[in-house]
Write a protein that holds these residues in place. Structure first.
Motif, short mmCIF file in Angstrom:
data_model
loop_
_atom_site.label_atom_id
_atom_site.label_comp_id
_atom_site.label_asym_id
_atom_site.label_seq_id
_atom_site.Cartn_x
_atom_site.Cartn_y
_atom_site.Cartn_z
N ASP A 73 0.83 -1.21 0.00
CA ASP A 73 0.00 0.00 0.00
C ASP A 73 0.86 1.25 0.00
OD1 ASP A 73 -2.36 -1.42 0.00
OD2 ASP A 73 -2.58 -1.36 2.18
N ARG A 74 1.84 1.29 0.86
CA ARG A 74 2.69 2.47 0.99
C ARG A 74 3.45 2.76 -0.31
NH1 ARG A 74 5.93 3.29 6.37
NH2 ARG A 74 3.78 3.65 6.95
N THR A 75 4.01 1.72 -0.91
CA THR A 75 4.77 1.90 -2.15
C THR A 75 3.86 2.36 -3.27
OG1 THR A 75 6.28 0.15 -1.46
CG2 THR A 75 6.31 0.75 -3.78
N PHE A 76 2.69 1.75 -3.39
CA PHE A 76 1.74 2.13 -4.43
C PHE A 76 1.29 3.58 -4.26
CE2 PHE A 76 -2.57 2.47 -6.15
CZ PHE A 76 -2.33 2.10 -7.46
N ASP A 77 0.95 3.96 -3.02
CA ASP A 77 0.52 5.34 -2.76
C ASP A 77 1.61 6.34 -3.11
OD1 ASP A 77 -1.90 4.38 -1.91
OD2 ASP A 77 -1.47 4.60 0.24
N THR A 78 2.85 6.01 -2.78
CA THR A 78 3.97 6.89 -3.10
C THR A 78 4.13 7.03 -4.61
OG1 THR A 78 5.12 6.28 -1.07
CG2 THR A 78 6.45 7.25 -2.82
N LEU A 79 4.03 5.93 -5.32
CA LEU A 79 4.15 5.94 -6.77
C LEU A 79 3.07 6.81 -7.41
CD1 LEU A 79 5.56 4.61 -9.30
CD2 LEU A 79 3.69 2.97 -9.22
N VAL A 80 1.84 6.64 -6.98
CA VAL A 80 0.73 7.43 -7.53
C VAL A 80 0.89 8.90 -7.18
CG1 VAL A 80 -1.76 7.80 -7.43
CG2 VAL A 80 -0.87 5.49 -7.62
N SER A 81 1.27 9.19 -5.94
CA SER A 81 1.45 10.59 -5.53
C SER A 81 2.52 11.28 -6.35
CB SER A 81 1.83 10.65 -4.05
OG SER A 81 0.78 10.18 -3.24
N ARG A 82 3.63 10.59 -6.58
CA ARG A 82 4.71 11.19 -7.36
C ARG A 82 4.31 11.38 -8.82
NH1 ARG A 82 10.24 8.24 -5.25
NH2 ARG A 82 10.18 9.14 -3.15
N SER A 83 3.55 10.46 -9.36
CA SER A 83 3.15 10.59 -10.76
C SER A 83 2.18 11.75 -10.96
CB SER A 83 2.53 9.29 -11.27
OG SER A 83 1.27 9.08 -10.69
N MET A 84 1.46 12.10 -9.90
CA MET A 84 0.50 13.21 -9.99
C MET A 84 1.11 14.52 -9.52
SD MET A 84 -2.86 11.29 -8.63
CE MET A 84 -4.15 12.10 -9.56
N GLY A 85 2.35 14.48 -9.07
CA GLY A 85 3.01 15.69 -8.61
C GLY A 85 2.58 16.12 -7.24
N LEU A 86 2.03 15.22 -6.44
CA LEU A 86 1.59 15.55 -5.08
C LEU A 86 2.73 15.39 -4.09
CD1 LEU A 86 -1.79 13.57 -5.12
CD2 LEU A 86 -1.46 16.01 -5.49
N PRO A 87 2.71 16.16 -3.01
CA PRO A 87 3.74 15.99 -1.99
C PRO A 87 3.58 14.66 -1.29
CG PRO A 87 2.10 17.55 -1.25
CD PRO A 87 1.77 17.20 -2.68
N ARG A 88 4.68 14.16 -0.76
CA ARG A 88 4.64 12.86 -0.06
C ARG A 88 3.90 12.91 1.20
NH1 ARG A 88 10.52 10.23 -0.23
NH2 ARG A 88 11.32 11.61 -1.75
#
Length: 61
Positions: free
Chosen positions: A46-61
């Motif tokens: 879950d954590r890795t997937f959320d990080t990947l999606v956040s980075r692809s959308m340009g959202l802060p971690r």
């Protein structure tokens, strides 16, 4: 429109199918990259997937 964006009609068609389906599915893989993203979701934590999606959308971690 960028190459990665799906036309709104693709999404509207999926919504129309879901609304009129006798037994609608839980998820509809619609749009650019939806199927690979669902596959990644199954492989990653879950954590890795959320990080990947956040980075692809340009959202802060």
């Amino acid at each position: 429109m960028t190459k990665r964006m799906s036309p709104p009609t693709v999404i509207a068609d999926a919504i129309g199918k879901a609304v009129t389906a006798r037994r609608p599915r839980t998820r509809y893989a619609t749009g650019f990259g939806a199927r690979p993203l669902i596959g990644l979701r199954r492989l990653l934590s879950d954590r890795t997937f959320d990080t990947l999606v956040s980075r692809s959308m340009g959202l802060p971690r």
